[in-house]
Scaffold this motif. Sequence first.
Motif, mmCIF file in Angstrom:
data_model
loop_
_atom_site.group_PDB
_atom_site.id
_atom_site.type_symbol
_atom_site.label_atom_id
_atom_site.label_comp_id
_atom_site.label_asym_id
_atom_site.label_seq_id
_atom_site.Cartn_x
_atom_site.Cartn_y
_atom_site.Cartn_z
ATOM 1 N N THR A 150 0.814 -1.213 0.000
ATOM 2 C CA THR A 150 0.000 0.000 0.000
ATOM 3 C C THR A 150 0.849 1.266 0.000
ATOM 4 O O THR A 150 0.314 2.362 0.034
ATOM 5 C CB THR A 150 -0.946 0.023 1.215
ATOM 6 N N ALA A 206 2.616 4.136 -1.593
ATOM 7 C CA ALA A 206 2.410 4.725 -2.911
ATOM 8 C C ALA A 206 3.512 5.724 -3.210
ATOM 9 O O ALA A 206 4.316 6.097 -2.351
ATOM 10 C CB ALA A 206 1.052 5.411 -2.980
ATOM 11 N N VAL A 218 0.311 12.297 -6.129
ATOM 12 C CA VAL A 218 -0.688 11.765 -7.059
ATOM 13 C C VAL A 218 -1.492 12.933 -7.616
ATOM 14 O O VAL A 218 -1.972 13.785 -6.847
ATOM 15 C CB VAL A 218 -1.634 10.759 -6.366
ATOM 16 N N VAL A 244 -3.372 10.121 -12.668
ATOM 17 C CA VAL A 244 -4.496 9.196 -12.817
ATOM 18 C C VAL A 244 -5.553 9.877 -13.687
ATOM 19 O O VAL A 244 -6.057 10.953 -13.328
ATOM 20 C CB VAL A 244 -5.093 8.817 -11.451
ATOM 21 N N LEU A 297 -9.928 4.053 -8.174
ATOM 22 C CA LEU A 297 -8.802 4.400 -7.306
ATOM 23 C C LEU A 297 -9.294 4.625 -5.881
ATOM 24 O O LEU A 297 -10.280 5.318 -5.659
ATOM 25 C CB LEU A 297 -8.141 5.694 -7.816
ATOM 26 N N THR A 298 -8.612 4.003 -4.920
ATOM 27 C CA THR A 298 -8.787 4.343 -3.513
ATOM 28 C C THR A 298 -7.456 4.832 -2.981
ATOM 29 O O THR A 298 -6.428 4.187 -3.188
ATOM 30 C CB THR A 298 -9.249 3.136 -2.667
ATOM 31 N N VAL A 299 -7.487 5.972 -2.321
ATOM 32 C CA VAL A 299 -6.284 6.546 -1.711
ATOM 33 C C VAL A 299 -6.541 6.710 -0.229
ATOM 34 O O VAL A 299 -7.499 7.382 0.180
ATOM 35 C CB VAL A 299 -5.921 7.911 -2.333
ATOM 36 N N ARG A 342 -1.734 7.165 0.278
ATOM 37 C CA ARG A 342 -1.227 5.936 -0.316
ATOM 38 C C ARG A 342 -2.294 5.283 -1.174
ATOM 39 O O ARG A 342 -3.430 5.108 -0.736
ATOM 40 C CB ARG A 342 -0.774 4.950 0.766
ATOM 41 N N ILE A 343 -1.950 4.932 -2.363
ATOM 42 C CA ILE A 343 -2.899 4.246 -3.239
ATOM 43 C C ILE A 343 -3.046 2.809 -2.767
ATOM 44 O O ILE A 343 -2.078 2.062 -2.647
ATOM 45 C CB ILE A 343 -2.423 4.273 -4.708
ATOM 46 N N ARG A 360 -6.062 0.243 -7.479
ATOM 47 C CA ARG A 360 -6.018 0.797 -8.831
ATOM 48 C C ARG A 360 -6.887 -0.072 -9.726
ATOM 49 O O ARG A 360 -6.694 -1.283 -9.782
ATOM 50 C CB ARG A 360 -4.598 0.792 -9.395
ATOM 51 N N ALA A 371 -3.587 -2.501 -4.867
ATOM 52 C CA ALA A 371 -2.352 -1.952 -5.409
ATOM 53 C C ALA A 371 -1.157 -2.778 -4.969
ATOM 54 O O ALA A 371 -0.885 -2.912 -3.772
ATOM 55 C CB ALA A 371 -2.188 -0.510 -4.962
#
Length: 441
Positions: free
Chosen positions: A8, A10, A14, A52, A424-426, A430-431, A434, A439
């Motif tokens: 996780t 990233a 971003v 993104v 996308l979840t952040v 941290r991503i 995807r 991720a």
Amino acid sequence: MNAAVSTTTAVPVVLIRGGRPYGEDVADLLLEGGEITAVGADLEAPADAEVVDADGCIVLPGLVDLHTHLREPGGEEAETVETGTRAAARGGYTAVHAMANTTPTADTAGVVEQVASQGETAGWCTVRPVGAVTVGLQGERLAELDAMASSRARVRVFSDDGKCVHDPVLMRRALEYVKSFDGVIAQHAQDPRLTEGAQMHEGVVSAELGLAGWPAVAEESIIARDVLLAQHVGSRLHVCHLSTAGSVDIIRWAKQRGIEVTAEVTPHHLLLTDEEVRGFDAVFKVNPPLRTAADVEAVRAGLADGTIDIVATDHAPHPRDAKDREWDQAAMGMTGLETALSLVQATMVDEGRLSWRDVARVMSEKPAEIGRDEDQGRPLEPGSPAHVLVWDPRPSQPVDPAEHASRSRNSPVAGRELPGRNRLTVHAGRITVRDGALAGA
């Protein structure tokens, strides 16, 4: 380094390009150092940024679930903190509240701190433990509410979910006690005497199938009592998984009187009815039970007009052998973290009942407010923590539980065509997800 933490981690910057925050005007979001640092059109991408493409997508604050069963400790055959938070991330969640019906029960500072620590180690989303109201969920004496509230876990939500705090004196004491640290009692509204042996909603279908009925009044009578207790002591009450038209009416009445009560509805109660039980497939056995079409319409209307404050999944994973048995012997509960937003889109957004800004309110902002999660559910603006979801509402696909991150497969919408996809979840910059996949996993 723990494997989950490494997957996780990233890139530090971003840029989410061309999405529609809250479903409104197109704008870019720049995430740096765990915060949203800029929002606007045609932002310049720093040299080290991951860009993104969010064209056509909805950008929302990360979702917050006030009602999740992670099963650990003690129920690891169904779910763990690791697998449950992976499922949450795939569903767009950046925080979940883990219910207390574990083994041992989360009724002491030691257990809630263990659960919170496991969430930090996993790293997929924030885990906020829910403390038990009574010792061992037995409904006999109050648990260590103050110790859990003052622990490192900072518990603010307390619930015996799975069991009702039936004793009115004990419920009053709990409501009085949590006032000192701005806590809330989340009640599982089910009169145990009225539901002894109950197998499904009491109505036409239960009569035709010969199954013991679960009357709506068993839920409604507890809610009515508790809103009056909350009014009497001046404390916060939250009603878990409200499911009947009568319950909506009681909550609406209580709010009109200024009583400090909030309520949740599950995604499955927004969609499914007791007609599903005709096939005796135990995946549809749940507590509270699936109700009538009239109840489904009432809870949809209640969510749309603000009577019901939030959507909460009541994600209740079970191993296959707990569900793959005769109806009366099967466990109650359904998974929900990975399909919740699709169900809300299908039943509320696509039907014109909620806007995407409303979705942010009922699935992020208000749950965070009720749970006192200060860094969750924040506006998509500079200075807010970088908890972000990018959701594409256009695609649709059948639900395949075999592809889920949850350890369990008891999804009530398996095989159904549902809209939307998580792009996308952040979480905290941290991503974690995807294009629907964890991720780095």
